[in-house]
Design a protein around this motif. Structure first.
Motif, PDB file in Angstrom:
ATOM      1  N   GLU A  70       1.007  -1.092  -0.025  1.00 21.19           N
ATOM      2  CA  GLU A  70       0.024  -0.038  -0.143  1.00 21.19           C
ATOM      3  C   GLU A  70       0.856   1.069   0.093  1.00 21.19           C
ATOM      4  O   GLU A  70       1.738   1.299   0.756  1.00 21.19           O
ATOM      5  N   LYS A  71       0.619   2.401  -0.797  1.00 14.71           N
ATOM      6  CA  LYS A  71       1.206   3.488  -0.878  1.00 14.71           C
ATOM      7  C   LYS A  71       1.105   4.224   0.653  1.00 14.71           C
ATOM      8  O   LYS A  71       0.091   4.086   1.308  1.00 14.71           O
ATOM      9  N   PRO A  72       2.317   4.671   0.976  1.00 14.99           N
ATOM     10  CA  PRO A  72       2.210   5.391   2.386  1.00 14.99           C
ATOM     11  C   PRO A  72       1.063   6.400   2.675  1.00 14.99           C
ATOM     12  O   PRO A  72       0.677   6.458   3.754  1.00 14.99           O
ATOM     13  N   LEU A  73       0.860   7.362   1.607  1.00 16.33           N
ATOM     14  CA  LEU A  73      -0.110   8.330   1.702  1.00 16.33           C
ATOM     15  C   LEU A  73      -1.469   7.490   1.965  1.00 16.33           C
ATOM     16  O   LEU A  73      -2.515   8.381   2.742  1.00 16.33           O
ATOM     17  N   VAL A  74      -1.843   6.456   1.331  1.00 17.80           N
ATOM     18  CA  VAL A  74      -3.130   5.768   1.494  1.00 17.80           C
ATOM     19  C   VAL A  74      -3.151   5.240   2.844  1.00 17.80           C
ATOM     20  O   VAL A  74      -4.312   5.295   3.643  1.00 17.80           O
ATOM     21  N   THR A  75      -1.943   4.731   3.407  1.00 13.67           N
ATOM     22  CA  THR A  75      -1.830   4.238   4.855  1.00 13.67           C
ATOM     23  C   THR A  75      -2.061   5.448   5.813  1.00 13.67           C
ATOM     24  O   THR A  75      -2.907   5.113   6.910  1.00 13.67           O
ATOM     25  N   LEU A  76      -1.532   6.517   5.621  1.00 11.15           N
ATOM     26  CA  LEU A  76      -1.709   7.608   6.543  1.00 11.15           C
ATOM     27  C   LEU A  76      -2.835   8.160   6.496  1.00 11.15           C
ATOM     28  O   LEU A  76      -3.578   8.117   7.613  1.00 11.15           O
ATOM     29  N   PRO A  95       7.621  17.115   3.543  1.00 15.07           N
ATOM     30  CA  PRO A  95       7.847  17.189   2.038  1.00 15.07           C
ATOM     31  C   PRO A  95       7.455  15.767   1.346  1.00 15.07           C
ATOM     32  O   PRO A  95       8.289  14.828   1.873  1.00 15.07           O
ATOM     33  N   PHE A  96       6.640  15.783   0.441  1.00 11.82           N
ATOM     34  CA  PHE A  96       6.151  14.444   0.073  1.00 11.82           C
ATOM     35  C   PHE A  96       6.631  14.545  -1.626  1.00 11.82           C
ATOM     36  O   PHE A  96       6.064  13.686  -2.368  1.00 11.82           O
ATOM     37  N   PHE A  97       7.413  15.303  -1.690  1.00 12.43           N
ATOM     38  CA  PHE A  97       7.865  15.578  -3.282  1.00 12.43           C
ATOM     39  C   PHE A  97       9.167  14.793  -3.620  1.00 12.43           C
ATOM     40  O   PHE A  97       9.862  14.003  -2.655  1.00 12.43           O
ATOM     41  N   SER A 116       6.635   7.032  -4.682  1.00 12.54           N
ATOM     42  CA  SER A 116       6.698   5.878  -3.672  1.00 12.54           C
ATOM     43  C   SER A 116       5.994   6.201  -2.544  1.00 12.54           C
ATOM     44  O   SER A 116       5.671   5.258  -1.662  1.00 12.54           O
ATOM     45  N   HIS A 117       5.445   7.457  -2.456  1.00 19.84           N
ATOM     46  CA  HIS A 117       4.649   7.929  -1.317  1.00 19.84           C
ATOM     47  C   HIS A 117       3.237   7.673  -1.767  1.00 19.84           C
ATOM     48  O   HIS A 117       2.092   7.462  -0.939  1.00 19.84           O
ATOM     49  N   GLY A 118       2.892   7.975  -3.018  1.00 20.89           N
ATOM     50  CA  GLY A 118       1.378   7.950  -3.533  1.00 20.89           C
ATOM     51  C   GLY A 118       1.251   8.882  -4.728  1.00 20.89           C
ATOM     52  O   GLY A 118       2.279   9.355  -5.514  1.00 20.89           O
ATOM     53  N   SER A 119       0.071   9.774  -4.817  1.00 23.92           N
ATOM     54  CA  SER A 119      -0.172  10.569  -5.807  1.00 23.92           C
ATOM     55  C   SER A 119      -0.800  11.887  -5.449  1.00 23.92           C
ATOM     56  O   SER A 119      -1.231  11.950  -4.363  1.00 23.92           O
ATOM     57  N   TRP A 120      -1.340  12.699  -6.304  1.00 26.23           N
ATOM     58  CA  TRP A 120      -1.665  13.921  -5.937  1.00 26.23           C
ATOM     59  C   TRP A 120      -3.387  13.588  -5.290  1.00 26.23           C
ATOM     60  O   TRP A 120      -3.699  14.264  -4.778  1.00 26.23           O
ATOM     61  N   GLN A 121      -3.923  12.774  -6.063  1.00 22.50           N
ATOM     62  CA  GLN A 121      -5.203  12.250  -5.711  1.00 22.50           C
ATOM     63  C   GLN A 121      -5.196  11.937  -4.218  1.00 22.50           C
ATOM     64  O   GLN A 121      -6.074  12.172  -3.382  1.00 22.50           O
ATOM     65  N   ASP A 122      -3.911  11.088  -3.782  1.00 17.37           N
ATOM     66  CA  ASP A 122      -4.021  10.801  -2.317  1.00 17.37           C
ATOM     67  C   ASP A 122      -3.975  12.022  -1.490  1.00 17.37           C
ATOM     68  O   ASP A 122      -4.371  12.122  -0.259  1.00 17.37           O
ATOM     69  N   ILE A 123      -3.148  12.944  -1.636  1.00 16.86           N
ATOM     70  CA  ILE A 123      -3.002  14.384  -1.025  1.00 16.86           C
ATOM     71  C   ILE A 123      -4.391  14.981  -1.142  1.00 16.86           C
ATOM     72  O   ILE A 123      -4.763  15.343  -0.050  1.00 16.86           O
TER      73      ILE A 123
END
Length: 578
Positions: A70-76, A95-97, A116-123
């Motif tokens: 799972e992408k970390p931003l989804v987990t967060l 910073p998530f860039f 590796s963190h996720g996408s703008w949609q996750d943000i």
């Protein structure tokens, strides 16, 4: 903005204070276009508070919490909704860039999310549920970025985007936060150039004397706003403008640029917030409020070292003196209160507040609890302590005199009880909510001292820990959430509510808060020592016609001529309204 003045005329006048050699009318048009604003736009109302007592923020890296597959931003987002939806109103995702070093603060591309963190949609999903703070890493950029590659090749965009100097320049007055060389030699198509690197050779300082750099960042800000980011943390902004022969910190052009960015941000999104990150002595830090026209919030950088010093010495003299000196924030501005963050405990904010012996005693105590010390280089070439690197839970595991004791958890909760009650918006670093200790393995792995407080956690394991009743992580988490819940219901804890310091001796730290309507008073009294303290209620001056209750324990004050007994590190919030 005065009556009848348009956004454009205001912007032009501000730009002329920075870019005297430019056609500021043309530059204003370019900035307005980049931000998608009309120049004839009406002024935004001044002195508006975009926060209240329910605001509590979390600080975390995008990848602190991880789950296999799972992408970390989804987990967060999942963890935030499950465990903290009733406790926090906002989240600062560090910073998530895409980046090349410094755990994200060496940005390679400001307009992309690290894959590796996720996408703008996750943000955007996180921003849909919480106020979202993001870093505008505005002082420097990665040496591996496209802009810097263009700098080497002498191409646009980037050719003139980075600050250059010569080894022959007199740089003796420059204030440094590091011990690394200030200038780095770089081979370009035009030969060898020396670029300015305040923090590291991989973090090359941008040249805001070139208005094109400002224009680029205005366009970046607009994109962030469109993705739901509403709080902008201006990272290391104190170093933004450079002039050879000066300290190159806090220059007036820096303050003017912050005003310009705020003007544009608040006209695009009137509820957006600008926060300045300036890890400097207290008086210098306060200047970033301007006249309520620069930062909406400033980090309360003196609070962490002073509060930790108070709790390990059992003496609140310096904390009390500092609190009495702090000016009430004007409406439309307030403080961001924190005790721990992804960085260390800053020592520069103690300048003028602790003497050298007291600073060294604090450092020695933190080292005895497993901490490390990072240094900066002064103008005369000496290395001075810059920050202490330690997890907050371990920083409070004992006292300066007695060493490690059994009051660690109580002392830790006491620190946050104080923070939650102070004037300003409270922010919890995720590892404070979880009572995480020093991560020596991560320091060994990365070779960086700051990694001691940047542990990564398995989200499923975290769920297991927090569901159990008997480990300190779950106990601290539940108690802090309970205190947060109490705080969020009290008008007297509005970030701009009145605050006065109480004088109750050196082992008891107290202050009084009163709501704007004066319908609630809270006396916040904390035993900051390992000994029981008895407080005479007559010394607090509780109004006899009101009914007083401790919001934390539920204890009702029956006899105002009596006293309150505080166990070691116990705090009470005595309120005339439940």
């Amino acid at each position: 903005m005065t009556q009848g003045q348009t956004l454009k005329t205001k912007l032009v006048s501000m730009l002329c204070m920075v870019y005297r050699q430019e056609d500021c009318t043309v530059l204003a048009d370019r900035l307005l276009l980049a931000m998608g604003l009309a120049g004839d736009q009406a002024p935004v109302p001044a002195h508006q508070n975009h926060w209240d007592e329910a605001d509590v923020w979390l600080i975390t890296y995008a990848d602190t919490l991880q789950r296999p597959g799972e992408k970390p931003l989804v987990t967060l987002h999942d963890v935030l909704k499950h465990w903290l939806s009733d406790a926090i109103s906002g989240v600062h995702i560090l910073p998530f860039f895409p980046y090349s070093s410094d755990d994200g603060f060496s940005v390679m591309d400001y307009l992309a999310v690290n894959e590796s963190h996720g996408s703008w949609q996750d943000i955007e999903r996180i921003a849909g549920d919480f106020k979202l703070m993001a870093d505008l890493v505005i002082n420097h950029m990665s040496a591996r970025s496209r802009w810097f590659e263009n700098f080497r090749k002498r191409l646009d965009p980037g050719k003139d985007y980075f600050f250059e100097a010569s080894p022959r320049d007199d740089l003796s007055a420059v204030v440094r936060p590091r011990t690394s060389p200030l200038l780095t030699a770089v081979q370009t198509e035009d030969g060898e150039r020396y670029v300015w690197c305040t923090f590291s050779e991989d973090q090359v300082d941008l040249n805001f004397a070139n208005p094109r750099v400002l224009e680029e960042f205005v366009a970046i800000i607009r994109k962030y706003l469109e993705h739901g980011i509403s709080i902008f943390r201006l990272d290391a902004v104190a170093f933004l403008w450079k002039e050879i022969g000066t300290p190159c910190i806090h220059l007036q052009q820096t303050h003017e640029l912050i005003k310009i960015l705020r003007l544009l941000i608040e006209h695009h999104t009137p509820t957006a917030i600008v926060i300045t990150e300036t890890n400097v002595p207290n008086r210098e830090n306060l200047t970033y409020f301007g006249n309520a026209n620069e930062a909406h919030l400033i980090y309360n950088f003196s609070l962490p070292p002073l509060l930790i010093n108070t709790l390990v010495t059992g003496n609140c003299r310096h904390l009390k003196t500092w609190l009495m000196s702090m000016p009430p924030a004007q409406m439309g501005t307030t403080y961001l209160n924190f005790i721990a963050s992804h960085d260390g405990i800053g020592m520069r904010p103690t300048d003028g507040l602790l003497d050298e012996d007291e600073k060294q005693r604090l450092i020695n105590t933190m080292e005895s609890f497993g901490g490390r010390v990072s240094y900066r280089r002064t103008a005369d070439g000496r290395d001075q302590p810059y920050e202490i690197n330690i997890a907050l839970y371990d920083a409070l595991k004992g006292t300066a005199e007695g060493g490690v004791d059994h009051w660690q958890q109580a002392r830790f909760v006491c620190a946050h009880t104080i923070m939650l009650a102070l004037e300003g918006v409270p922010a919890f670093y995720i590892h404070s909510l979880l009572a995480t200790g020093n991560d020596y393995e991560r320091v060994e792995h990365t070779g960086r001292l700051r990694s001691i407080n940047r542990a990564q956690c398995e989200a499923d394991r975290l769920d297991e820990l927090l569901a159990q009743p008997d480990n300190h992580h779950a106990q601290v988490f539940r108690e802090l959430k309970r205190l947060i819940g109490i705080r969020r219901r009290q008008p007297a804890f509005h970030p701009n509510a009145t605050q006065f310091t109480l004088h109750l001796g050196l082992q008891v730290f107290g202050f009084w808060r009163q709501s704007a309507r004066r319908d609630q008073s809270i006396f916040c009294i904390h035993n900051i020592s390992p000994e029981t303290q008895e407080i005479a209620l007559a010394d607090i001056n509780l109004i006899g016609t009101d009914r007083w209750v401790d919001l934390i324990s539920g204890m009702v004050i029956e006899d105002l001529s009596g006293s309150v007994t505080l166990k070691p590190y116990q705090g009470v919030w005595l309120s005339n309204r439940e």
